[in-house]
Write an enzyme that holds these catalytic residues in place. Structure first.
Site, PDB file in Angstrom:
ATOM      1  N   PRO A 385      25.026  20.713  23.152  1.00 51.27           N
ATOM      2  CA  PRO A 385      25.794  20.232  21.995  1.00 51.27           C
ATOM      3  C   PRO A 385      27.294  20.358  22.227  1.00 51.27           C
ATOM      4  O   PRO A 385      27.771  21.289  22.896  1.00 51.27           O
ATOM      5  CB  PRO A 385      25.336  21.163  20.862  1.00 51.27           C
ATOM      6  CG  PRO A 385      24.050  21.758  21.323  1.00 51.27           C
ATOM      7  CD  PRO A 385      24.135  21.836  22.804  1.00 51.27           C
ATOM      8  N   GLY A 386      28.043  19.417  21.677  1.00 56.71           N
ATOM      9  CA  GLY A 386      29.490  19.511  21.685  1.00 56.71           C
ATOM     10  C   GLY A 386      30.184  19.011  22.930  1.00 56.71           C
ATOM     11  O   GLY A 386      31.389  19.202  23.076  1.00 56.71           O
ATOM     12  N   LYS A 389      28.646  13.541  23.539  1.00 59.22           N
ATOM     13  CA  LYS A 389      27.662  12.472  23.768  1.00 59.22           C
ATOM     14  C   LYS A 389      27.811  11.356  22.735  1.00 59.22           C
ATOM     15  O   LYS A 389      27.884  10.177  23.083  1.00 59.22           O
ATOM     16  CB  LYS A 389      26.250  13.067  23.713  1.00 59.22           C
ATOM     17  CG  LYS A 389      25.979  14.146  24.758  1.00 59.22           C
ATOM     18  CD  LYS A 389      24.556  14.602  24.741  1.00 59.22           C
ATOM     19  CE  LYS A 389      24.186  15.322  23.457  1.00 59.22           C
ATOM     20  NZ  LYS A 389      24.930  16.582  23.267  1.00 59.22           N
ATOM     21  N   SER A 706      12.736  29.391  37.713  1.00 56.66           N
ATOM     22  CA  SER A 706      13.972  29.610  38.460  1.00 56.66           C
ATOM     23  C   SER A 706      14.400  31.071  38.503  1.00 56.66           C
ATOM     24  O   SER A 706      15.358  31.402  39.196  1.00 56.66           O
ATOM     25  CB  SER A 706      15.109  28.772  37.847  1.00 56.66           C
ATOM     26  OG  SER A 706      15.329  29.137  36.504  1.00 56.66           O
ATOM     27  N   LYS A 749      24.266  26.114  35.649  1.00 56.03           N
ATOM     28  CA  LYS A 749      24.180  27.512  36.074  1.00 56.03           C
ATOM     29  C   LYS A 749      25.453  27.952  36.774  1.00 56.03           C
ATOM     30  O   LYS A 749      25.927  29.088  36.585  1.00 56.03           O
ATOM     31  CB  LYS A 749      22.977  27.692  36.996  1.00 56.03           C
ATOM     32  CG  LYS A 749      21.643  27.511  36.290  1.00 56.03           C
ATOM     33  CD  LYS A 749      20.478  27.575  37.269  1.00 56.03           C
ATOM     34  CE  LYS A 749      19.152  27.362  36.549  1.00 56.03           C
ATOM     35  NZ  LYS A 749      17.995  27.361  37.468  1.00 56.03           N
TER      36      LYS A 749
END
Length: 831
Positions: A385-386, A389, A706, A749
């Site tokens: 979010p933010g 998009k 992961s 990451k």
């Protein structure tokens, strides 16, 4: 006409003498609600508890009070200014309390008075008043008015249902014009304001004229009501009784001249259908429904349903298209103006716009199927979010010169939200796709499908399946909404979807979209976004000038590092807005002319730092390692802790771990046991120890493979007694053979590792190509070590921090270009 202002009616002289109140005497005032008291009339009053003392005091004196009407009946305790100042002086004839304790008083009106001045300081209202006698004219004109008033009153009473005969007989016996005016005013259906207006008129003849006007209007209303009732009763039959109220409404409109000819409606729709640009199929359906409408009564329940359906068919933009600008230079300028960074994303959008322009310019040179393939690409902007998009979709619409419309799919569970309801249902409407197209006003808007990953399904259907037709270029040219039941061409619409995650998007729907990943911003990118966009926007929204509030660079970076924990900039903008508000307070309260926002001022305004936990911790104890993960709000660091105690070799896992993550922990423990000799671990330690692995933030669910390498590091550290480096972030999936497999979300990451202050990142060798997408800032400040086996990861994770060139297989990316050869264990930045 002669007037006599020197004397009043002889009838009231005795009452005035009896009252013993001089025109300038001070009298108690009794407020009256929702009515007006008149002279020459006796009226019973229900006295409230708060006004009972006025009656008691008056009974002890000369039994005289002044009656004034309250302007607003809702006022409980009126004060001067909330009362009319022309009222009636009255004598208390009788007063007592009933069984319920409420005082009932009979008061007789004596004469009119006006307030001179109000008296304060007492327990209740008092005023100094002077007499205001009415002007009683003499002559034949007054007699004519009196007779006209009497006749009109009797006519109104005769037309009024359930009127008492005694009222007409009483009015017929009144000869005094003033008394006739007041009795008529009191008994007629007039508002409180109208009655007060009549009381305040001085001339008796003028009172009667105004009263005749009110009575004439009442007489006309009664006459129209009687006529309406007669017409309705004539038309009513046994099958029409359910439409009684509707017939009355139509009769009222007809009397007011507001009704339209019902026969003209089908003609109007016929003209609108003829002038519309709908295709043949829709026109045929519209004509068929219009023919049904022409043979139907306007009172039929289906009549308004057909009208609504025809309105939708006529108002839809069947052939209305926005002209694409297609200027690549202008499109690039607009995207750069609206968004900083995101270079690869903007480059893909420019390609998208360029392809559409070229295909349109060379339309007809290739077959139609190939043209649809080029134009029908559905973009899906995926990211936390933010990160911009939705605003990217708006920028595409602005760059193309098209209308923009948006539909949020979050929480949509009903298939009818997409395809609409069939017209057999009560209250049926088209789906939100058609509604948004109509709202946009063109057939080719930029259509934003927001939160497509949050769409659901239940017993009402699967909306994601309904979207398959919408987003398929081979099908959406004949999209059929259930309500319209005719084909609508969606092939010209540019659909852009947004999502926070891709895992919840159904496979067939995801297959129809081209995924563009937006991973987030670095601290320097956020600084630049704040300088170019966020701060100017907040200054404008708070009506601040540029020279009134200034943010220094270090202050913005402090907000980024210590007060926000996000991949986007939404919270950053909120904190900037909070500082702007506090700056406005300083400008007004302290008289400052300019607020310079520094690091210390950020600390003073926003209080203590909120996200110290995101910084990597410095630890030097065995049994803990720093993993890297991807969450719904971007990348994050993940601490994996392990402890052991005497037991029988059992493994406990906590932290709300998913099934895949639990399997990674079991694989990690098995691998460490098989490599016990190489790690200098006593094999017996596994048989006599219980192991507990915990991943903090237990309230948040975690899953995925992961964290496998990080779990191996944690368990190897726990049993060997050697701590893992605290400045190393680790990611990668493991196998029982000790191979390190690639994982996703490398960019997010790496951004999380950079925000947390880590120095080295260990990742699978097959993820080296993902490093090319990282910003230069990240590549210059982090050392990336790519490994293919667990042994390589252990050698790097357990080494002491280097003083210069890192030990093991990792080297600083800044030194790669100076080397004659490239280490294949490192990302090939200079190879």
């Amino acid at each position: 006409m002669k007037t006599d202002t020197s004397k009043l009616n002889d009838r009231y002289k005795d009452d005035m003498i009896e009252a013993k109140t001089d025109a300038q005497d001070i009298i108690p005032i009794l407020p009256v609600r929702s009515m007006v008291a008149f002279p020459q009339m006796s009226v019973p009053f229900m006295i409230s508890f708060s006004s009972a003392s006025i009656i008691d005091d008056a009974l002890q004196a000369d039994r005289t009070v002044g009656l004034l009407t309250v302007k607003d009946p809702e006022v409980e305790h009126p004060v001067p200014g909330q009362l009319y100042e022309v009222g009636t002086m009255a004598k208390i004839l009788h007063a007592k309390k009933n069984e319920e304790g409420v005082m009932v008083a009979l008061l007789s009106g004596i004469r009119r008075f006006k307030v001179s001045t109000w008296q304060t300081g007492g327990p209740h209202l008092k005023a100094s008043v002077f007499n205001a006698p009415e002007i009683v004219e003499t002559g034949i004109e007054l007699e004519v008015l009196q007779r006209q008033l009497r006749d009109t009153v009797l006519e109104v009473l005769a037309m009024t249902p359930n009127s008492a005969k005694e009222a007409g007989e009483t009015i017929s016996r009144i000869n005094d014009p003033l008394q006739l005016a007041y009795v008529t005013t009191f008994n007629m259906n007039l508002t409180t304001e109208a009655r007060q207006e009549l009381l305040e008129i001085d001339s008796v003849s003028q009172k009667i004229r105004v009263l005749l006007s009110h009575l004439s209007r009442e007489k006309e209303m009664l006459s129209i009501g009687k006529k309406i009732k007669s017409e309705v009763q004539e038309k009513m039959s046994k099958t029409q009784r359910n439409y009684f109220l509707r017939q009355q409404l139509e009769a009222i409109k007809k009397e007011l001249g507001e009704t339209d000819d019902p026969a003209s409606e089908p003609n109007d729709y016929a003209e609108r259908i003829e002038g519309s640009d709908m295709p043949d199929e829709a026109r045929k359906e519209a004509v068929r429904e219009l023919e049904r409408m022409q043979h139907m009564s306007p009172q039929s329940a289906e009549y308004p349903i057909i009208k609504t359906y025809l309105d939708w068919l006529i108002d839809l933009p069947w052939e209305q298209l926005s002209e694409d600008s297609g200027d690549i230079t202008d499109a690039r300028r607009i995207l750069d103006e609206d968004h900083y960074g995101l270079e690869e994303i903007k480059a893909r959008l420019i390609e998208y716009i360029a392809v559409r322009r070229l295909v349109k310019d060379r339309e007809g040179t290739q077959n139609e199927a190939e043209d649809n393939t080029a134009l029908g690409v559905i973009l899906c902007l995926a990211g936390p979010p933010g990160v911009g998009k939705t605003s990217l979709g708006r920028s595409v619409a602005r760059a193309l010169g098209r209308k923009f419309t948006r539909m949020s799919l979050g929480g949509v569970r009903d298939e009818a939200e997409i395809r609409g309801h069939r017209r057999t249902y009560i209250g049926a409407m088209p789906g939100r796709i058609i509604q948004s197209i109509k709202r946009a006003g063109t057939r080719n808007p930029v259509f934003m499908l927001d939160e497509i990953d949050k769409i659901g399904n239940d017993w009402r259907g699967d909306p994601s399946s309904a979207l398959l037709e919408v987003l398929d270029p081979a099908q959406n040219s004949t999209f059929r909404d259930h309500y319209l039941d005719v084909d609508f061409d969606l092939s010209e619409v540019i659909f852009i979807a947004t999502a926070n995650g891709l895992d919840t998007i159904p496979g067939p729907l995801r297959d129809r979209m081209e995924i563009i990943q937006i991973d987030g911003y670095t601290a320097l990118e956020k600084l630049e976004i704040a300088r170019r966009h966020l701060i100017p926007r907040q200054l404008r929204s708070h009506r601040l000038e540029d020279d009134e509030v200034t943010f220094v660079e270090d202050a913005v970076l402090k907000i980024v590092h210590d007060y926000t924990r996000e991949a986007g900039v939404r919270n950053l903008e909120r904190h900037i807005a909070a500082i702007c508000r506090k700056g406005i307070v300083a400008l007004n309260e302290k008289g400052w002319s300019h607020v310079v926002v520094t690091e210390q001022m950020v600390r003073d305004y926003l209080k203590k730092e909120r996200f110290d936990a995101e910084r990597s911790e410095t630890f030097n104890v065995p049994g803990i390692a720093t993993g890297l993960a991807v969450t719904s709000v971007g990348g994050d660091i993940l601490y994996i802790e392990a402890s052991r105690m005497p037991g029988k070799g059992r493994l406990s896992l906590t932290g709300q771990l998913g099934s895949v993550m639990k399997e990674s922990a079991e694989i990690a423990l098995s691998y460490v046991r098989t490599k016990a000799d190489q790690l200098a671990i006593d094999p017996a330690a596994f048989e006599h120890s219980d192991v507990h692995v915990h991943v903090p933030a237990g309230a948040l669910p975690k899953d995925g493979p992961s964290a496998g390498v990080a779990m191996v590091m944690t368990l190897a550290s726990l049993f060997s007694g050697k701590p893992v480096r605290s400045d190393v972030g680790i990611t990668g999936e493991i196998t029982l053979r000790g191979r390190v497999l690639p994982v996703g979300g490398i960019k997010m990451k790496a951004l999380a590792a950079h925000r947390a202050g880590l120095k080295t990142v260990i990742l699978p060798k097959r993820n080296r190509s993902d490093m090319e997408d990282l910003p230069e800032e990240i590549r210059s400040e982090l050392t990336f070590v790519t490994v293919d086996t667990i042994e390589e990861a252990i050698a790097e994770a357990f080494a002491d921090p280097p003083a210069g060139n890192p030990s093991g297989s990792g080297v600083s990316p800044t030194e790669i270009g100076d080397s004659d050869e490239c280490d294949t264990d490192l990302m090939p930045l200079a190879c």
